[in-house]
Design a protein around this motif. Structure first.
Motif, PDB file in Angstrom:
ATOM      1  N   ILE A   1       0.681  -1.356   0.312  1.00 43.01           N
ATOM      2  CA  ILE A   1      -0.384   0.090  -0.276  1.00 43.01           C
ATOM      3  C   ILE A   1       0.637   1.127   0.495  1.00 43.01           C
ATOM      4  CG2 ILE A   1      -1.692   1.462   0.705  1.00 43.01           C
ATOM      5  CD1 ILE A   1      -3.111  -1.577   2.415  1.00 43.01           C
ATOM      6  N   LEU A   2       2.571   1.423   1.454  1.00 45.69           N
ATOM      7  CA  LEU A   2       2.836   2.885   0.897  1.00 45.69           C
ATOM      8  C   LEU A   2       3.840   2.851  -0.548  1.00 45.69           C
ATOM      9  CD1 LEU A   2       4.458   2.461   4.891  1.00 45.69           C
ATOM     10  CD2 LEU A   2       1.940   4.044   3.547  1.00 45.69           C
ATOM     11  N   ARG A   3       4.175   1.898  -0.975  1.00 45.25           N
ATOM     12  CA  ARG A   3       4.693   1.983  -1.984  1.00 45.25           C
ATOM     13  C   ARG A   3       3.619   2.105  -3.583  1.00 45.25           C
ATOM     14  NH1 ARG A   3       8.541  -3.476  -1.701  1.00 45.25           N
ATOM     15  NH2 ARG A   3      10.193  -2.161  -1.165  1.00 45.25           N
ATOM     16  N   GLY A   4       2.449   1.679  -3.336  1.00 43.57           N
ATOM     17  CA  GLY A   4       1.724   2.309  -3.714  1.00 43.57           C
ATOM     18  C   GLY A   4       1.275   3.569  -4.218  1.00 43.57           C
ATOM     19  N   ASP A   5       0.920   4.658  -2.555  1.00 44.46           N
ATOM     20  CA  ASP A   5       1.003   5.485  -2.475  1.00 44.46           C
ATOM     21  C   ASP A   5       1.997   6.686  -2.894  1.00 44.46           C
ATOM     22  OD1 ASP A   5      -1.655   4.884  -1.344  1.00 44.46           O
ATOM     23  OD2 ASP A   5      -0.970   4.793   0.457  1.00 44.46           O
ATOM     24  N   GLY A   6       3.426   5.325  -3.117  1.00 49.20           N
ATOM     25  CA  GLY A   6       4.386   6.697  -3.987  1.00 49.20           C
ATOM     26  C   GLY A   6       5.541   7.152  -2.849  1.00 49.20           C
ATOM     27  N   LEU A   7       5.450   6.057  -1.122  1.00 51.88           N
ATOM     28  CA  LEU A   7       6.296   6.505  -1.489  1.00 51.88           C
ATOM     29  C   LEU A   7       7.856   5.269  -1.177  1.00 51.88           C
ATOM     30  CD1 LEU A   7       4.083   7.367   0.862  1.00 51.88           C
ATOM     31  CD2 LEU A   7       5.068   7.011   3.268  1.00 51.88           C
ATOM     32  N   GLN A   8       8.886   5.602  -1.041  1.00 49.56           N
ATOM     33  CA  GLN A   8      10.106   5.227  -1.317  1.00 49.56           C
ATOM     34  C   GLN A   8      10.771   4.570   0.432  1.00 49.56           C
ATOM     35  OE1 GLN A   8      12.637   6.601  -4.040  1.00 49.56           O
ATOM     36  NE2 GLN A   8      11.079   8.515  -4.501  1.00 49.56           N
TER      37      GLN A   8
END
Length: 406
Positions: A140-147
């Motif tokens: 979810i976090l990576r899908g939200d753009g977090l690296q």
């Protein structure tokens, strides 16, 4: 220097790895960054605000309900004043809260309110890192753009167990921060890049199909990385269980023929990255009803026909993008098969990986070799998201070279 005068908001999370943040502050400031520390309540169990503030040379924040700091909605001010937010260490609990959108403390409120890029450095017991709940949060976090940076493999300080879960070292986090901030000029802005991802499902009858083990994780990560570099990305995805990457136009298809039609409709493109594991064959005819197993009769024959070769169609066709990248998942003769694919399908670059041992298709990591007419470049075993970041940077470099040469 990339970090000179950059404003970095460092959120120190709970966990024994918090002690590394003292060195991280020092390394960031050595490179000219202005570091503002935020500590969670749990972090204060491992390092003191006094030591962190002394190294940062500024106040340490920690209370969402501080009368002094919140009179002007301090958490919004902190969130909006940063060029980059770093969360280290990121525990399983914090990642779960972030994925669920919970802002019940200062760190959580900042992470919800910021419009700066966010870099997290996970750290936890290997069993916690591998737990399905953590994997869902991470997706979810990576899908939200977090690296992310790390975690690394090694022995855990608190338990003595060995495995994947150690927080990345301070210099690794600094390097990741430099990479993120160096791409804020969005080097792929103005380019349209086409990406295919996932498997295809080729129906046999209404309940059965021919498919493969591709999860789409590598292709989706590449699409997200290209978008972060400023590209306009069209992702043509076969059936996957992943969320659509943020900032990416995603087209969902089922079969190879649908994927080819969607790819053709998305042209023209400056570059195309064919990551999808397209089924080579399909049933010659799809049964209208479920094929029944009948007592005393052997299995029915299943005539197959070849599916369209999407990479070769685009790589050798009249509407060929300027840069064409293909993938080769092989179980034997990896480099020889990749070299043949490079020539036969009109690609500029083949990303080759050995899937004979299992764990790559559907897994979280990849070890690839880049095969081009100039030679072979071998990359180490990396998380698929790191492979995506490296490949996106390589695509940017190659496009720039092609444009300069024309």
């Amino acid at each position: 220097m990339t970090l000179a005068d950059k404003r970095i908001l460092l959120i120190v999370g709970g966990g024994i790895a918090a002690y590394k943040c003292l060195d991280l502050v020092r390394r960031l400031r050595e490179r000219g960054a202005k570091v503002t520390p935020v500590m969670t309540k749990a972090a204060a169990e491992f390092v003191t605000p006094l030591s962190l503030g002394a190294l940062a040379g500024t106040k340490v924040y920690g209370d969402l309900f501080s009368r002094d700091d919140e009179h002007d909605v301090g958490h919004i001010r902190l969130a909006r004043s940063a060029d980059l937010v770093i969360l280290a260490p990121a525990s399983a609990t914090r990642m779960g809260k972030m994925a669920a959108g919970i802002g019940d403390d200062l760190a959580g409120a900042i992470l919800l309110a910021t419009n700066a890029p966010v870099l997290i450095a996970p750290a936890m017991n290997p069993a916690m890192w591998a737990h399905p709940a953590t994997c869902r949060s991470l997706a979810i976090l990576r899908g939200d753009g977090l690296q992310t940076v790390g975690p690394n493999r090694g022995e855990m300080a608190e338990s003595g167990e060995a495995g994947e879960g150690r927080m990345a070292e301070p210099l690794e986090i600094v390097a990741a921060a430099e990479r993120i901030l160096s791409t804020q000029d969005r080097p792929l802005a103005g380019r349209h890049i086409l990406v295919t991802s996932g498997p295809t499902h080729e129906p046999i009858d209404p309940v059965r199909y021919i498919a493969n083990r591709s999860s789409g994780r590598q292709g989706h990560a590449i699409a997200a990385s290209l978008a972060r570099l400023g590209a306009t990305v069209t992702l043509v995805s076969g059936p996957v269980t992943l969320p659509d990457p943020m900032g990416v136009r995603t087209i969902h298809v089922e079969t190879a023929r649908e994927m080819l039609a969607a790819v053709d409709a998305a042209l023209p493109a400056d570059a195309a990255v064919f990551v999808a594991a397209v089924a080579d064959w399909r049933a010659a005819s799809e049964a209208g009803e479920k094929i029944k197993k009948r007592a005393g009769e052997g299995p029915p024959t299943l005539p197959l026909v070849e599916n369209p070769d999407i990479l070769r169609t685009l790589g050798t066709g009249p509407r060929r993008p300027r840069l064409v990248v293909g993938f080769a998942a092989e179980t034997s003769d990896l480099l020889a098969n990749a070299a043949r694919k490079l020539e036969a399908k009109g690609a500029d670059l083949i990303v080759a990986n050995d899937v004979s041992g299992g764990g790559v298709m559907g897994g979280a990591r990849n070890a690839v070799k880049l095969v081009s007419r100039a030679g072979i470049e071998e990359w180490p075993d990396l998380p698929k998201e790191d492979v995506a970041d490296r490949l996106a940077a390589e695509i940017g470099r190659r496009l720039l070279e092609l444009e300069s040469a024309s």
